[in-house]
Design an enzyme around this catalytic site. Structure first.
Site, short mmCIF file in Angstrom:
data_model
loop_
_atom_site.label_atom_id
_atom_site.label_comp_id
_atom_site.label_asym_id
_atom_site.label_seq_id
_atom_site.Cartn_x
_atom_site.Cartn_y
_atom_site.Cartn_z
N GLU A 397 0.72 -1.26 0.07
CA GLU A 397 -0.19 0.14 -0.05
C GLU A 397 1.19 1.21 0.01
OE1 GLU A 397 -0.72 -2.66 1.82
OE2 GLU A 397 -2.83 -3.12 1.12
N GLN A 419 -7.56 -2.80 -0.99
CA GLN A 419 -9.13 -3.77 -0.84
C GLN A 419 -9.84 -3.67 0.39
OE1 GLN A 419 -6.45 -7.54 -1.08
NE2 GLN A 419 -7.51 -7.84 -3.09
N PHE A 420 -9.11 -3.31 1.38
CA PHE A 420 -10.55 -3.23 2.32
C PHE A 420 -10.07 -1.92 3.26
CE2 PHE A 420 -11.18 -7.64 1.25
CZ PHE A 420 -12.50 -7.96 1.91
N HIS A 464 -11.24 -5.97 8.87
CA HIS A 464 -11.51 -6.55 7.93
C HIS A 464 -13.10 -5.40 8.04
CE1 HIS A 464 -9.39 -9.23 6.67
NE2 HIS A 464 -9.69 -9.15 5.55
#
Ligand SMILES: Cc1ncc(C[n+]2csc(CCOP(=O)(O)OP(=O)(O)O)c2C)c(N)n1
Length: 658
Positions: A397, A419-420, A464
């Site tokens: 990231e 992605q999350f 998440h």
């Protein structure tokens, strides 16, 4: 020291000499000024000049260089007027940061130099983005980026090299191995013989170069740059050199053995080269003297200009205005055709239309290409726009956020899919330090949207499910959108992408497939900083955003006797306080519902502002309803109790009855 001048002309040999002398003489002057208390800090590159001079001369002027704190010679070789550098170091207006950042912490598009941020590592990823921009725009160009050997221990180094290799980016990664990182010797920094050996692990070519030998640096770099322009790929270069002075002047060199100093003193890049040029008859003592006088005069004249310049004054309006790049919101009205779609579809369709509108827009994220992203937002995009513009990334990231910044420095736009949202913590540094601060620091926009699939009530546990918007609303320079409905999401995403400022775009996963709405089929935009009033009432004002809006709506639908204004903020930065104030003036009561845990969230700030500015209208204390002060748990019963939705009605009634 052996010099091999090959077929270099006398003019080039002399230019290299002059390029070495100028920064050395500037530094010698700065050391005097430092002792006189006329400048505050100095990071010396004495003894390392041949690297900067050789690399800069090997590149074309339109190719980007990303230097560090010991690369004064990059700046001087690119021909920046000295008085501007001196003003920069004195924090004055004629510098490059209006007094907002110090020393070499600035970039300048005029000279294609992109300076460091203090955190050292992120600029390696920025170089990747710049090089990617060159590749995508079919420019045959290389980008050179510097790091010390200390900086190679940061994860950013690994991420940037890996990405550059996987994507075959024409980046010359230059490690200046100067023996010490502050006081830490190389043997405590890494455990391999040569840092250049690491290239093998990244599938990348590498070279070890004597960083004190100007002709070796220049000749090798010139050849490497020429090869990379034709056949883009990254190269790792370890320059062996030595730091002849302290980390910064105040810290000294007590920890450096004297023998080492003496040994490297003999390898001084300037005196050795000077002897070589004298021996070759290219230089004479008279020419050296004349050149020194010329440089000394140049330094003194420019210093005078900088010293005569007045101190910067703080103009609060100007300070605030420069935090963000200016952006004229343009409304674009869609036709009358609507489609009944989910939040996830609205985001996908909106993103696709922005890809059509902006040919310089690139999407990057894990699994976003063939796979279409884990939430399928970019499904089919690769076929429509190609793998160059819809890019799968390695799992890194920080490297990708930095690369997004680099793309935008090089004239592109980027959307990064986390992605999350939880995983943004692995890219936190470049978001809050690079993207957020660049415009304020040196007037560079960060045209990046980071998409953040977020939120709980999905039984996904602590990593998440977070809704981490408060990490970013705290940081000046970022914009934050948090739509609760498909219509808002599509229009706000279009605006986020048009806006040249960095935007964190929150998308609640629990709403993705549960919330439908009629949404215009065409492209359209919606303005930031304008809340939506979803319900009109007289007794209380409810403020929320994201999933909280739907919890509040559900509560009001089940309790028809409650007469409330329901305000959906839609964007958190900028925040539409005017709508909240107007409503509170009418109802006299305010409750704020936030999915995040309470402390330090947006609800606290809204509460504080209303208390400060509208106290006279309040008929009760402002109430905040939020999640528990724990991480978000996995098991349903725990999560249900963590989230505030079941506590909201109780709090609402309490305040109504107050
Ligand atoms: C993330 C981060 N950690 C620590 C520091 C403090 N710091 C600044 S420079 C430096 C040493 C850097 O060493 P190196 O990369 O070898 O470069 P050199 O100064 O030797 O040229 C340290 C520890 C920092 N600026 N950023």
């Amino acid at each position: 020291m052996q010099y091999d001048k090959r077929d270099l002309s006398e003019a080039v040999l002399l230019k290299l000499y002059k390029d070495l002398q100028r920064p050395r003489m500037i530094e010698e002057k700065m050391l005097i000024l430092l002792r006189q208390g006329k400048i505050s800090k100095w990071f010396s590159g004495i003894g390392q000049e041949a690297i900067s001079v050789g690399v800069t001369n090997a590149l074309n002027e339109e190719e980007y260089i990303l230097p560090m704190h010991r690369n004064l010679a990059v700046f001087t070789t690119r021909g920046i007027p000295l008085h501007r550098l001196f003003s920069q170091w004195q924090g004055k207006m004629n510098g490059f940061t209006k007094g907002r950042d110090r020393s070499f912490h600035f970039g300048t598009q005029d000279y294609k130099i992109i300076g460091m941020i203090s955190h050292l590592g992120p600029q390696l990823g920025v170089a990747d983005g710049i090089a990617l921009g060159d590749v995508l725009q079919n420019k045959k160009a290389v980008t050179a980026v510097f790091t010390g050997e200390g900086g190679t221990s940061e994860g950013d180094f690994h991420e940037a090299l890996n990405v550059a290799s996987v994507w075959s980016l024409p980046v010359i990664f230059c490690i200046e191995n100067n023996g010490y990182g502050l006081s830490t010797p190389t043997k405590e920094q890494y455990n391999c013989e040569n840092l250049a050996d690491r290239a093998l692990g990244y599938g990348m070519e590498s070279h070890i170069i004597d960083g004190n030998n100007i002709l070796e640096v220049y000749n090798k770099l010139k050849k490497i740059a020429e090869e990379l322009r034709e056949k883009p790929r990254p190269v790792l270069i370890e320059f062996k050199t030595f730091r002849m002075r302290g980390h910064e002047e105040a810290s000294g060199t007590k920890y450096v053995p004297e023998e080492l100093m003496a040994e490297w003193g003999k390898k001084d890049p300037i005196s050795n080269y000077e002897r070589f040029l004298l021996k070759e008859g290219i230089l004479t003592d008279e020419k050296i003297e004349a050149l020194r006088v010329e440089i000394e005069n140049e330094i003194n004249e420019n210093l005078k200009l900088a010293f005569e310049e007045e101190e910067v004054q703080s103009e609060p309006d100007q300070e605030l205005q420069d935090v963000y790049a200016s952006f004229e919101y343009e409304e674009s009205n869609p036709g009358s055709v609507v489609e009944h779609i989910r939040l996830v579809d609205a985001i996908s369709k909106g993103l696709k239309q922005s890809m059509e509108k902006h040919s310089n827009l690139v999407i990057m994220g894990q699994d976003v290409a063939d796979y279409g992203g884990v939430f399928k937002i970019t499904e089919g995009f690769m076929d429509a726009f190609g793998k160059e513009r819809v890019r799968n990334t390695p799992i890194c990231e920080s490297g990708i956020v930095s690369a997004a910044m680099g793309l935008c420095i090089n004239g592109m736009k980027a959307v990064v899919e986390m992605q999350f949202a939880d995983f943004v913590s692995s890219g936190f540094n470049p978001v809050v330090n690079y993207l957020a601060k660049s415009h304020y620091r040196w007037n560079e926009k960060a045209d990046v949207v980071i998409r953040m699939p977020c939120g709980g009530d999905v039984g996904a546990g602590p990593f998440h499910s977070q809704t981490n918007e408060a990490w970013f609303t705290k940081t000046p320079g970022l914009k934050v959108a948090y739509p609760a409905f498909p219509y808002d999401a599509k229009g706000l995403l279009a605006t986020a992408i048009n806006d040249p400022n960095p935007v964190l775009f929150f998308e609640h996963k629990a709403l993705y497939r549960s919330i439908y709405q009629n949404v215009p089929a065409d492209y359209y935009t919606l303005p930031f900083g304008k809340a939506a009033k979803l319900k009109e009432g007289n007794d209380i004002t409810i403020v929320s955003y994201g999933a909280g809006v739907h919890w509040a709506l559900g509560t009001l639908e089940k309790n028809l006797d409650i007469s409330a204004d329901l305000i959906d903020l839609r964007t958190l930065a900028p925040l539409d306080m005017a709508s909240i104030y107007t409503s509170v003036e009418k109802t006299g009561k305010l409750i704020i519902l936030q999915e995040d845990s309470m402390f330090g969230g947006i609800a606290s700030d809204i509460s504080a502002m209303v208390m400060e500015n509208k106290f006279q209208y309040l008929d009760g204390p402002v109430k905040r309803v939020a999640s528990m002060e724990t991480p978000i748990p996995f098991a349903k019963k725990l999560e249900d109790n963590y989230l505030p939705k079941n506590r909201f009605l109780i709090a609402l009634k309490e305040l109504l009855e107050y």
